[in-house]
Design an enzyme around this catalytic site. Structure first.
Site, PDB file in Angstrom:
ATOM      1  N   ASP A 123       0.842  -1.160  -0.158  1.00  0.00           N
ATOM      2  CA  ASP A 123      -0.078   0.111  -0.147  1.00  0.00           C
ATOM      3  C   ASP A 123       0.894   1.262   0.090  1.00  0.00           C
ATOM      4  O   ASP A 123       1.974   1.125   0.657  1.00  0.00           O
ATOM      5  CB  ASP A 123      -0.883   0.069   1.222  1.00  0.00           C
ATOM      6  CG  ASP A 123      -1.841  -0.927   1.063  1.00  0.00           C
ATOM      7  OD1 ASP A 123      -2.383  -1.363   0.054  1.00  0.00           O
ATOM      8  OD2 ASP A 123      -2.166  -1.668   2.198  1.00  0.00           O
ATOM      9  N   ASP A 145      -6.883  -1.310  -4.284  1.00  0.00           N
ATOM     10  CA  ASP A 145      -8.144  -1.056  -3.298  1.00  0.00           C
ATOM     11  C   ASP A 145      -9.085   0.149  -3.939  1.00  0.00           C
ATOM     12  O   ASP A 145     -10.248  -0.033  -3.534  1.00  0.00           O
ATOM     13  CB  ASP A 145      -7.391  -0.252  -2.124  1.00  0.00           C
ATOM     14  CG  ASP A 145      -6.468  -1.170  -1.320  1.00  0.00           C
ATOM     15  OD1 ASP A 145      -6.790  -2.541  -1.452  1.00  0.00           O
ATOM     16  OD2 ASP A 145      -5.497  -0.915  -0.827  1.00  0.00           O
TER      17      ASP A 145
END
Length: 169
Positions: A123, A145
Site C-alpha cells: 500500500d 483498493d
C-alpha cells in the site's frame, strides 16, 4: 462450463485485466524502480503522501497475519471470493454490473499477486488532512483498493438507484 461465461464475461475480464496490470505496474515502479522503501516518503501535495506500508492483513490492516500459514489462509479466502464474483459476472446482464465486478476481481487479483510475491500487500497512497487543532489520517491504500471500492460503489448504485428506477410504475 456455461456457469463461468456469459454475455458480459469478456468485458468484465478486460476490466479485471486492466486493473490488475495498472495496479502491478504502479507497485513494480514504486517498489523496484523508484525504491520507495529507501527513497520515501514523498509528498505529492498538502493532502497526499506516497509511503510504503506492508499490509499483512486484509482491508484497513485487519486480521494481520505473521508467517506463511496466515498468508495462505487469506489467499484461499480471496480465491473463493474471486470465484464467486466470477460466477456472478457470468450471469451479469448489463455493463455496469460487469464493470463493477471486473473492478473488484482485478483489484483482488492485484493484491493477491503482492501476497504471493512478497508475503504482504504493498500500500502506498496516504491521504491526510492536518489543521492546527485537528488531524485526519486515512488508511494507506493502493490502486487495487481504489478499484475494489469503485466496484462496490457501482454495485450499490445499481442495486439502490437503477433497480428502483426499473421497478417504478
Amino acid at each position: 462450463m456455461s456457469y463461468l461465461t456469459g454475455p458480459q464475461t469478456r468485458f468484465g475480464f478486460a476490466v479485471a485485466a486492466i486493473v490488475c496490470l495498472l495496479d502491478q505496474a504502479s507497485k513494480v515502479y514504486l517498489l523496484l524502480v523508484f525504491d520507495l522503501a529507501a527513497n520515501g516518503p514523498v509528498q505529492r501535495g498538502p493532502f497526499i503522501d506516497i509511503i510504503l506500508a506492508r499490509n499483512t492483513g486484509i482491508s484497513y490492516g485487519l486480521f494481520q497475519t505473521q508467517g506463511p500459514l496466515g498468508q495462505w489462509v487469506l489467499l484461499g479466502f480471496k480465491a473463493v471470493a474471486v470465484l464467486l464474483l466470477w460466477i456472478w459476472l457470468a450471469h451479469a446482464k448489463d455493463r455496469l454490473t460487469a464493470l463493477s465486478l471486473g473492478l473488484i476481481v482485478g483489484g483482488a487479483i492485484g493484491n493477491a499477486f503482492d501476497r504471493l510475491a512478497y508475503g504482504w500487500v504493498a500500500d502506498f497512497v496516504f491521504f491526510h488532512i492536518s489543521m492546527p487543532n485537528w488531524q485526519f489520517n486515512w488508511y494507506v491504500f493502493n490502486l487495487a483498493d481504489v478499484a475494489i471500492v469503485a466496484g462496490v460503489i457501482g454495485l450499490l448504485y445499481e442495486s439502490l438507484v437503477m433497480d428502483r428506477a426499473a421497478k417504478a410504475p
